[in-house]
Enzyme design. Sequence first.
Site, short mmCIF file in Angstrom:
data_model
loop_
_atom_site.label_atom_id
_atom_site.label_comp_id
_atom_site.label_asym_id
_atom_site.label_seq_id
_atom_site.Cartn_x
_atom_site.Cartn_y
_atom_site.Cartn_z
N GLU A 184 -10.80 1.56 4.69
CA GLU A 184 -10.63 0.73 5.89
C GLU A 184 -9.76 1.46 6.89
OE1 GLU A 184 -8.94 -2.98 4.63
OE2 GLU A 184 -10.81 -3.62 3.67
N LYS A 241 -6.59 2.05 8.87
CA LYS A 241 -5.22 1.60 8.67
C LYS A 241 -4.61 1.38 10.05
CE LYS A 241 -0.92 2.41 6.29
NZ LYS A 241 -0.10 1.93 7.41
N ARG A 294 3.19 -2.98 -5.87
CA ARG A 294 2.70 -1.75 -5.27
C ARG A 294 1.94 -1.00 -6.35
NH1 ARG A 294 4.37 0.67 -0.88
NH2 ARG A 294 6.34 -0.44 -0.74
N LYS A 353 -2.78 4.41 0.68
CA LYS A 353 -2.80 4.75 2.11
C LYS A 353 -2.82 6.25 2.29
CE LYS A 353 2.11 3.96 2.13
NZ LYS A 353 3.17 3.04 2.42
N GLU A 388 -3.54 -7.15 10.12
CA GLU A 388 -2.56 -6.41 10.90
C GLU A 388 -2.68 -6.87 12.35
OE1 GLU A 388 -0.60 -4.46 9.17
OE2 GLU A 388 0.27 -2.98 10.54
N ARG A 392 2.16 -6.58 9.91
CA ARG A 392 1.37 -7.32 8.92
C ARG A 392 1.61 -8.82 9.09
NH1 ARG A 392 0.73 -5.53 2.77
NH2 ARG A 392 -0.62 -7.18 2.02
N PHE A 433 -7.86 -8.10 6.82
CA PHE A 433 -8.30 -7.24 5.73
C PHE A 433 -8.30 -7.92 4.36
CE2 PHE A 433 -3.89 -5.82 6.76
CZ PHE A 433 -3.25 -6.25 5.62
N ARG A 452 5.56 -9.49 6.86
CA ARG A 452 5.57 -8.85 5.54
C ARG A 452 6.79 -9.22 4.74
NH1 ARG A 452 4.51 -2.61 4.52
NH2 ARG A 452 5.88 -2.28 2.76
P1 AMP Z 1 2.90 1.15 4.99
O1 AMP Z 1 3.58 0.12 5.84
O2 AMP Z 1 2.85 2.51 5.58
O3 AMP Z 1 3.40 1.09 3.57
O4 AMP Z 1 1.38 0.74 4.88
C1 AMP Z 1 0.98 -0.49 4.37
C2 AMP Z 1 0.73 -1.43 5.50
O5 AMP Z 1 -0.38 -1.02 6.27
C3 AMP Z 1 0.37 -2.82 5.08
O6 AMP Z 1 1.48 -3.56 4.71
C4 AMP Z 1 -0.29 -3.36 6.33
O7 AMP Z 1 0.71 -3.89 7.18
C5 AMP Z 1 -0.83 -2.13 7.01
N1 AMP Z 1 -2.30 -2.07 7.11
C6 AMP Z 1 -3.00 -1.64 8.19
N2 AMP Z 1 -4.31 -1.67 7.98
C7 AMP Z 1 -4.50 -2.15 6.73
C8 AMP Z 1 -5.65 -2.42 5.94
N3 AMP Z 1 -6.88 -2.20 6.38
N4 AMP Z 1 -5.45 -2.90 4.68
C9 AMP Z 1 -4.21 -3.12 4.21
N5 AMP Z 1 -3.08 -2.89 4.92
C10 AMP Z 1 -3.21 -2.41 6.17
#
Ligand code: AMP
Length: 596
Positions: free
Chosen positions: A250, A252, A421, A427, A303, A257, A344, A273
């Site tokens: 998907e 990102k 997690r 990611k 998001e 969030r 998502f 979040r």
């Molecule tokens: P990070 O904040 O770098 O740990 O990345 C995780 C976060 O990416 C999630 O908590 C979401 O806020 C965001 N996110 C963006 N796009 C997506 C997606 N398609 N699926 C899940 N999370 C996403």
Amino acid sequence: MWFAELVQQYERLAATPKRLEMRGLLVELLSKVPRDELRPTVYLMMGELRPEFEGVELGVADSLAAKAVALASRSTEKSVAEGLRKTGDLGTTVEELLTRGEPRLGADPLSVVEVYNGFLRIANSSGEGSQDLKIRILVELFARASPLEAKYLARFVLGKLRLGVREMTLLDALAVTFADGTKEARAAVEAAYNRSSDLGLVVDHVARRGLEGLAEIGVEVGRPVRPMLAERSPDLADVLTRMDGRAALEYKYDGLRVQAHIPASGRVKLFSRRLEEISAQFPELVAGLPGAIRNPPAIVEGECVPIDPETGEFRPFQEVSRRRGRKYDIQRLQEEVPVRLLLFDVLVAGGATTLDLPFPQRRTKLEKLVRESELVRLAEQTTVGSVTAAERFFETAIAAGCEGVMAKSLAEGSTYRAGARGFWWIKYKREYTHALADSIDGVVVGAFFGHGRRGGRYGALLLAVYNDQSDRFETFCKVGSGFDDATLETLPGMLKPHELREKPDSVVTDLAPDVWVRPSIVLEVRGAELTLSPTHRAGVGAIRPDAGLALRFPRFTGRWRDDKGPTDATTTAELVSLYRSQIRQIPKGNPAESPP
Ligand code: AMP
């Protein structure tokens, strides 16, 4: 239970840094607390009055607390202030003042429930006379407290309890005290917490009915679920290996969030979040979501991304963060920073929880549930079975202005793992640490009217580079950042002589600005990087047949290139070579990325 007993255990808890020892002290305490006092005891210990997501706060300012301490200890406010300067902690200060003062004779000892209820009354008081009421309740509590009790009362009031008890340690203790302490019991306790985000509710259930009681705690609309989190990976081949060769990918998105709770009737609630309620900050989502969800009650996740309404392009995520913490000026900010919610996941659909379904089934449910609009969309998704396909999708995501991709497992076990997690979600981001080394001289070919604070003036300019082969101006960005108020004032006058009713033939773009401008003015911009773009036409076909190049996060440097005519601007060929050099500079994956 007497409050004195509780604070004695507080003292011992605060004195140990060891998790095991702390667990032992907690078990000792929890075993002694009568059933119906467990809930307030647990909230108090965590420095709360209610689960955090309810946002219940005492609302006692430092000065008010100091005043209550002075009154209760029969000291002057000055001596309280002096003590505070010395110790840096109102708790220690009140403890010392009371120890030095006259011993309390005949005061009723405080019970835990009295303290809790007193605090709740303080939290619930608002409006006229509430300050007086708050201080009265505080003075009464302090006046009946021993020096040690007063110390913890003061710390609680100021949100500085500092017992060092973490949620996970408390969950350990609950599994030992009210179940058999096995791994399974511990997992059941944690799962119930992840579903409900409410430690008080968990303790209540497990104390009354053990593990069976925990099973009764379901997902409820209006009560946030602790979010599922992603692992990271430095390359796409690794991602695919971990997911057995096939995965959903998907976009990102880079925003905020949001977990949206949509009841069948009643108010939509939005949670961040960190499970703070942020409904008030995004009234357009609260108003729009009931129409976007076909089958409430529902809980969906997505998001929230700031968006340029004219181009549909994403804006830097910092803009949406500005909206999150806002209490005032919400409407103005809503106009200045329009957003879109990219969904998502789904946690509840039609009142039934979908947490235990594998991800592909949840996605299908989500697609059926959502009526897409400008405001609410589904996250872009594809299924890939090869690294080449994954890389291609990743490039599209970057070109669309996303920070990378999120891979999601398609396996049977890919349920929604609340609060955890794991490698079910991975990611993969490209870090934009390499800001584009060179600035670009762009030609103004159009202008957009401003919104919000920039209403009535121009808010952004459409810029082009010069293609010296075709003698045309091809657009590569819309720039709205970097203009100070004085410059914005002068823009209309500056553009006026060059304004046109229609697009001049020499300009190549898919965008339609509010006003067209004959290519004549040149200015300098910088940006984060060049990406492939479906709407900008600079160098179209040079890298990919249908894509032009766009500058991501463009910013006016403040330099008007009066010394340059339009054909002296950066050329298309230069832009293409900048794009190529940047590809060589940016490493795939970034091992130096800091953990979340
Ligand atoms: P990070 O904040 O770098 O740990 O990345 C995780 C976060 O990416 C999630 O908590 C979401 O806020 C965001 N996110 C963006 N796009 C997506 C997606 N398609 N699926 C899940 N999370 C996403």
